[in-house]
Structures are given as C-alpha cells and as structure tokens.
Scaffold this active site. Structure first.
Site, PDB file in Angstrom:
ATOM      1  N   LEU A  27      41.832  37.845  36.227  1.00  0.00           N
ATOM      2  CA  LEU A  27      43.293  37.720  36.118  1.00  0.00           C
ATOM      3  C   LEU A  27      43.804  38.435  34.881  1.00  0.00           C
ATOM      4  O   LEU A  27      43.557  37.990  33.756  1.00  0.00           O
ATOM      5  CB  LEU A  27      43.679  36.234  36.047  1.00  0.00           C
ATOM      6  CG  LEU A  27      43.386  35.432  37.318  1.00  0.00           C
ATOM      7  CD1 LEU A  27      43.277  33.940  37.011  1.00  0.00           C
ATOM      8  CD2 LEU A  27      44.444  35.693  38.376  1.00  0.00           C
ATOM      9  N   THR A  28      44.480  39.534  35.085  1.00  0.00           N
ATOM     10  CA  THR A  28      45.111  40.270  33.998  1.00  0.00           C
ATOM     11  C   THR A  28      46.229  39.429  33.412  1.00  0.00           C
ATOM     12  O   THR A  28      47.107  38.987  34.135  1.00  0.00           O
ATOM     13  CB  THR A  28      45.673  41.604  34.550  1.00  0.00           C
ATOM     14  OG1 THR A  28      44.568  42.424  34.900  1.00  0.00           O
ATOM     15  CG2 THR A  28      46.547  42.318  33.546  1.00  0.00           C
ATOM     16  N   ALA A  59      40.387  42.249  34.298  1.00  0.00           N
ATOM     17  CA  ALA A  59      40.120  43.682  34.333  1.00  0.00           C
ATOM     18  C   ALA A  59      40.230  44.255  32.920  1.00  0.00           C
ATOM     19  O   ALA A  59      41.200  44.002  32.213  1.00  0.00           O
ATOM     20  CB  ALA A  59      41.112  44.366  35.256  1.00  0.00           C
ATOM     21  N   HIS A 177      35.185  46.784  39.200  1.00  0.00           N
ATOM     22  CA  HIS A 177      36.489  46.608  39.871  1.00  0.00           C
ATOM     23  C   HIS A 177      36.693  47.765  40.864  1.00  0.00           C
ATOM     24  O   HIS A 177      37.158  48.839  40.490  1.00  0.00           O
ATOM     25  CB  HIS A 177      37.588  46.597  38.812  1.00  0.00           C
ATOM     26  CG  HIS A 177      38.910  46.104  39.310  1.00  0.00           C
ATOM     27  ND1 HIS A 177      39.203  45.931  40.646  1.00  0.00           N
ATOM     28  CD2 HIS A 177      40.034  45.728  38.643  1.00  0.00           C
ATOM     29  CE1 HIS A 177      40.454  45.473  40.773  1.00  0.00           C
ATOM     30  NE2 HIS A 177      40.960  45.344  39.570  1.00  0.00           N
ATOM     31  N   ASN A 180      42.080  46.825  44.692  1.00  0.00           N
ATOM     32  CA  ASN A 180      43.499  46.845  44.284  1.00  0.00           C
ATOM     33  C   ASN A 180      44.083  48.202  43.915  1.00  0.00           C
ATOM     34  O   ASN A 180      45.005  48.281  43.112  1.00  0.00           O
ATOM     35  CB  ASN A 180      43.723  45.855  43.125  1.00  0.00           C
ATOM     36  CG  ASN A 180      43.521  44.417  43.583  1.00  0.00           C
ATOM     37  OD1 ASN A 180      43.479  44.155  44.777  1.00  0.00           O
ATOM     38  ND2 ASN A 180      43.381  43.503  42.647  1.00  0.00           N
ATOM     39  N   ASN A 237      49.476  48.758  45.161  1.00  0.00           N
ATOM     40  CA  ASN A 237      49.382  50.065  44.514  1.00  0.00           C
ATOM     41  C   ASN A 237      49.392  51.211  45.522  1.00  0.00           C
ATOM     42  O   ASN A 237      48.736  52.233  45.339  1.00  0.00           O
ATOM     43  CB  ASN A 237      48.162  50.153  43.587  1.00  0.00           C
ATOM     44  CG  ASN A 237      48.399  49.425  42.269  1.00  0.00           C
ATOM     45  OD1 ASN A 237      49.517  49.354  41.782  1.00  0.00           O
ATOM     46  ND2 ASN A 237      47.340  48.862  41.699  1.00  0.00           N
TER      47      ASN A 237
HETATM   48  C1  LIG Z   1      48.511  37.388  37.257  1.00  0.00           C
HETATM   49  C2  LIG Z   1      47.452  38.034  38.121  1.00  0.00           C
HETATM   50  C3  LIG Z   1      46.578  38.944  37.555  1.00  0.00           C
HETATM   51  C4  LIG Z   1      45.554  39.522  38.320  1.00  0.00           C
HETATM   52  N1  LIG Z   1      44.662  40.357  37.727  1.00  0.00           N
HETATM   53  C5  LIG Z   1      43.604  40.836  38.421  1.00  0.00           C
HETATM   54  C6  LIG Z   1      42.594  41.584  37.775  1.00  0.00           C
HETATM   55  O1  LIG Z   1      42.613  41.816  36.571  1.00  0.00           O
HETATM   56  N2  LIG Z   1      41.568  42.040  38.540  1.00  0.00           N
HETATM   57  C7  LIG Z   1      41.497  41.799  39.885  1.00  0.00           C
HETATM   58  O2  LIG Z   1      40.545  42.240  40.535  1.00  0.00           O
HETATM   59  N3  LIG Z   1      42.422  41.055  40.505  1.00  0.00           N
HETATM   60  C8  LIG Z   1      43.461  40.553  39.810  1.00  0.00           C
HETATM   61  N4  LIG Z   1      44.372  39.742  40.430  1.00  0.00           N
HETATM   62  C9  LIG Z   1      44.109  39.267  41.799  1.00  0.00           C
HETATM   63  C10 LIG Z   1      43.396  37.912  41.738  1.00  0.00           C
HETATM   64  O3  LIG Z   1      42.088  38.051  41.200  1.00  0.00           O
HETATM   65  C11 LIG Z   1      43.277  37.268  43.137  1.00  0.00           C
HETATM   66  O4  LIG Z   1      42.611  38.166  43.992  1.00  0.00           O
HETATM   67  C12 LIG Z   1      44.647  36.930  43.706  1.00  0.00           C
HETATM   68  O5  LIG Z   1      45.421  36.207  42.772  1.00  0.00           O
HETATM   69  C13 LIG Z   1      44.506  36.094  44.989  1.00  0.00           C
HETATM   70  O6  LIG Z   1      43.877  34.857  44.738  1.00  0.00           O
HETATM   71  P1  LIG Z   1      44.731  33.490  44.634  1.00  0.00           P
HETATM   72  O7  LIG Z   1      45.524  33.388  45.917  1.00  0.00           O
HETATM   73  O8  LIG Z   1      43.719  32.409  44.487  1.00  0.00           O
HETATM   74  O9  LIG Z   1      45.646  33.624  43.447  1.00  0.00           O
HETATM   75  C14 LIG Z   1      45.432  39.192  39.701  1.00  0.00           C
HETATM   76  C15 LIG Z   1      46.355  38.293  40.264  1.00  0.00           C
HETATM   77  C16 LIG Z   1      47.343  37.715  39.499  1.00  0.00           C
HETATM   78  C17 LIG Z   1      48.276  36.714  40.129  1.00  0.00           C
END
Ligand SMILES: Cc1cc2nc3c(=O)[nH]c(=O)nc-3n(C[C@H](O)[C@H](O)[C@H](O)COP(=O)(O)O)c2cc1C
Length: 370
Positions: A27-28, A59, A177, A180, A237
């Site tokens: 989670l970024t 990430a 990674h 996305n 993206n």
């Molecule tokens: C605030 C935020 C930041 C995220 N940052 C990343 C990231 O850094 N790398 C990544 O692969 N996915 C990232 N994601 C996607 C999440 O890892 C995850 O796949 C997505 O939130 C769906 O899962 P959830 O429904 O449980 O939230 C991010 C999602 C959110 C909401």
C-alpha cells in the site's frame, strides 16, 4: 477430508512459518521523508500491523528513474536502506515478517519527478491517458521515451541492486511489482509494448523483461523468498491487452520453473470490466501456476475464508482493511467491528489516517497502542 483451512490456519511459505494466512497487501502511502527515506513514523505504521501473517511493504522504487509519485520510499541509497532497517527491526521485534515490493513506474511518471527533467522510460513511446501526480499537483502524462534494447540490462541491474539493498535492510523477502500498469506490466501487455526486438511481439518476448528480473534478483535471494505480483485483469494506468488469458496464463506457467515464494494476483474488479478489461479467472491461473497463490481484491472475513476453504488460493491479501485496522487478524478472528478507511488520508500527510486508527479492545474503548 475436511481440513478446515481458513484465514487463521498457519502456512508454510518456503522456509517461513506464517502464523496465519492474512497478508497485508502493498500500500503506497506517500509518507517517506526527505530523499524518499523511510522514517520512524513508517516504522510505527508497519509495527502496528505486524500481526499479519506476512506484510508486503509498499511499492518502493529501485532507482530515481523509477519514481512516479512524491514521497514514495526508495531502496537505492544508503539512507533509504538505513530507514528501512528501522521498519524491518520494528516488525521483527513484534514477531512479524515483511517483504519489500520492488518498483519501477516506467511511463507512469513525469519530467518534474525525474533527475534532470528526463522523460519517463517505457517499452514503447505510448502516452498513458490520465495525469501524473507531481510536486505541483496533477499534470497530463507525457509521451515516454522507448528504451533502447541496450538499456534494458541497466534497468534489470536496478532491480538486482534493489534486491541487494533489501537484503541489507533486513527484509524477509522481496516481491517484484509486475502489476498495475507499471514498467514490468507495460512490457507484458501488448497495449503498451509494441517493440520489435526480443522484448516485444510474442508473449514469450514480452515476458522476457520480467524473467530477466526474476533471474537477476534470485541471484541475490533464494527464490523461495521472492514473489511476483500481477494484475491480469487490471485496467488501472490505462492498461490493455489483446489477449489477457494468453498473456497471463503463459506468464503464470513460465514462472513455475523458478520455485518462487508465491504468485500474487490482483483479481478483477467491476471497474476493470467497465473500463473494457477482460476478467482472467483465478482458477484459470491456479490451474497453470503450481506454487503458492495469494489473491487480493475486495476480500472480507467471509470471502477470505471461503477462497481458502475451496483451495482456490493459499493466502489472502487485504489492502484497505489493513489501512484502517492495524490489528486486522485479531478483529477478523473475533468478528469484531472494523474501522472504516478514510480515503482522504490514503496518500501523503502524517500520523492522521496512518498510525492513529484504533486497535480493538473488548472492553469497548478503542485504543491506539501495540
Ligand atoms: C492507498 C492504496 C495504495 C496502494 N498501493 C499499492 C502498491 O504500492 N503496490 C501494489 O501492488 N498495489 C497497491 N495498491 C493495491 C492494493 O495492494 C490492493 O490490491 C487493492 O487495494 C485491493 O485490495 P483491497 O480490496 O483489499 O483493498 C494500493 C491500493 C490502495 C488503496
């Protein structure tokens, strides 16, 4: 035989014993300090979440060229390695395990974010729809510069060095990674890869960049400490592919040879389908990938337990629920109420909406503590 596998069953991930099957998704949060260096606030945030069976840290760019957003952490300077050491030590002190997600954004950047105002790099010079998140707010994406074939080994080397640095920073493993719409995904899909060299055209060629990186980082780490994340159905993206079943079916299959820690899949969402994406079913990938499979995307206590009981996956990753619930495993185990995530504090800022979500207390009062 009913083995009753659920979120609270332990799992043997290679040589790591996970106490439960609840993974914190990467989670970024854009809260790294000056120089994209992780700090003590970041350490507190991860330490609070150390009861996850496995944390996959956000990430993290492998080079200045891989940066796509302000205040995301890097893993290419000695200061960043030292900053991450604060995080890994804090998580380990609480008995947790933590992997680092290695990142290069490719075309999802902007000259404002890059050294010397350089153009972002990509497999092909195709402009993404949308806007870059720069220091001065949103600006339209620019047309990236297509990488020369001779430059690709240098980018692979950035990942290898990132893997070396992640080891020095005390991580338990790394996740590549590949999801996305960032650089690796840009190579995998034909909507963004129109190269005519050995990195473009057939899926065997489009997967080559990922495989070069897997080979490079597994020269540093035991392969059972290396995972790969993919988003086969994702449109985020501005991503598209003419045949996602073939692209990702092949990718999943070809990864078998490495004996990796896991393959981590972001499953399709309604938004992906609305944006013209094709859902690649998880069971389709499960048939092709023989190792540990992590699924992610909208899971709850109920659906997480079900996907494990049905053996459709081995581990379940939770994203937004972990933002709002530092003690998510305990809350799920007790069926306790969940804090609701505040989207306004997802990206950037300080403690608020980051380390101040309360822990569950049976007495009813909610406390922020470890
Ligand atoms: C605030 C935020 C930041 C995220 N940052 C990343 C990231 O850094 N790398 C990544 O692969 N996915 C990232 N994601 C996607 C999440 O890892 C995850 O796949 C997505 O939130 C769906 O899962 P959830 O429904 O449980 O939230 C991010 C999602 C959110 C909401």
């Amino acid at each position: 035989m009913n083995t009753n596998i659920n979120l609270f069953s332990p799992y043997q991930l290679g040589d790591l014993e996970l106490p439960n099957r609840i993974v914190m998704a990467p989670l970024t949060r854009q809260r790294a300090g000056q120089g994209n260096v992780p700090n003590s606030l970041n350490a507190t945030y991860y330490e609070q979440r150390a009861s996850a069976g496995l944390i996959i840290a956000e990430a993290t760019q492998v080079s200045p060229q891989g940066l796509g957003y302000p205040n995301t952490p890097g893993i290419h300077s000695p200061e960043q390695v030292a900053g991450w050491k604060l995080v890994t030590d804090a998580v380990h002190q609480q008995g947790g395990k933590i992997f680092l997600q290695l990142w290069h954004v490719g075309r999802i950047s902007h000259p404002d974010l890059l050294p010397d105002g350089a153009l972002p790099v990509a497999p092909s010079a195709i402009t993404p729809q949308g806007q870059a998140f720069t220091f001065e707010g949103f600006k339209p994406y620019v047309t990236p510069r297509a990488l020369e074939t001779s430059e690709i080994p240098d980018i692979v080397e950035q990942y290898r060095q990132g893997a070396v640095n992640a080891l020095a920073a005390g991580f338990d493993g790394i996740e590549i990674h590949g999801a996305n719409g960032y650089l690796i995904d840009q190579f995998l899909r034909d909507g963004t890869n129109q190269r005519t060299d050995k990195y473009g055209g057939s899926i065997e060629n489009r997967v080559r960049f990922l495989l070069d990186i897997v080979e490079a980082v597994t020269s540093v780490w035991d392969s059972k400490r290396v995972g790969v994340r993919l988003s086969p159905s994702g449109t985020f993206n501005d991503m598209r592919d003419s045949n996602p079943l073939e692209t990702f079916g092949y990718t999943a299959q070809v990864l078998n040879q490495f004996n990796l820690a896991y393959l981590h899949i972001i499953e399709s969402t309604d938004a992906d389908i609305r944006h013209g994406g094709t859902a690649v079913p998880t069971d389709y990938l499960r048939e092709r990938y023989t190792g540990t499979l992590i699924v992610c995307g909208g899971y709850t206590n109920e659906t997480g337990n079900a996907v494990l009981a049905n053996k459709e996956a081995d581990l379940v990753a939770f994203g937004t629920l972990f933002i709002a619930n530092p003690d998510l495993p305990r809350r799920l185990a007790l069926n306790a109420p969940l804090n609701q995530p505040n989207q306004e504090s997802f990206y950037g800022g300080g403690e608020q909406g980051y380390t101040d979500y309360p822990f569950w207390s049976a007495a009813g009062e909610q406390v922020v503590s470890l």
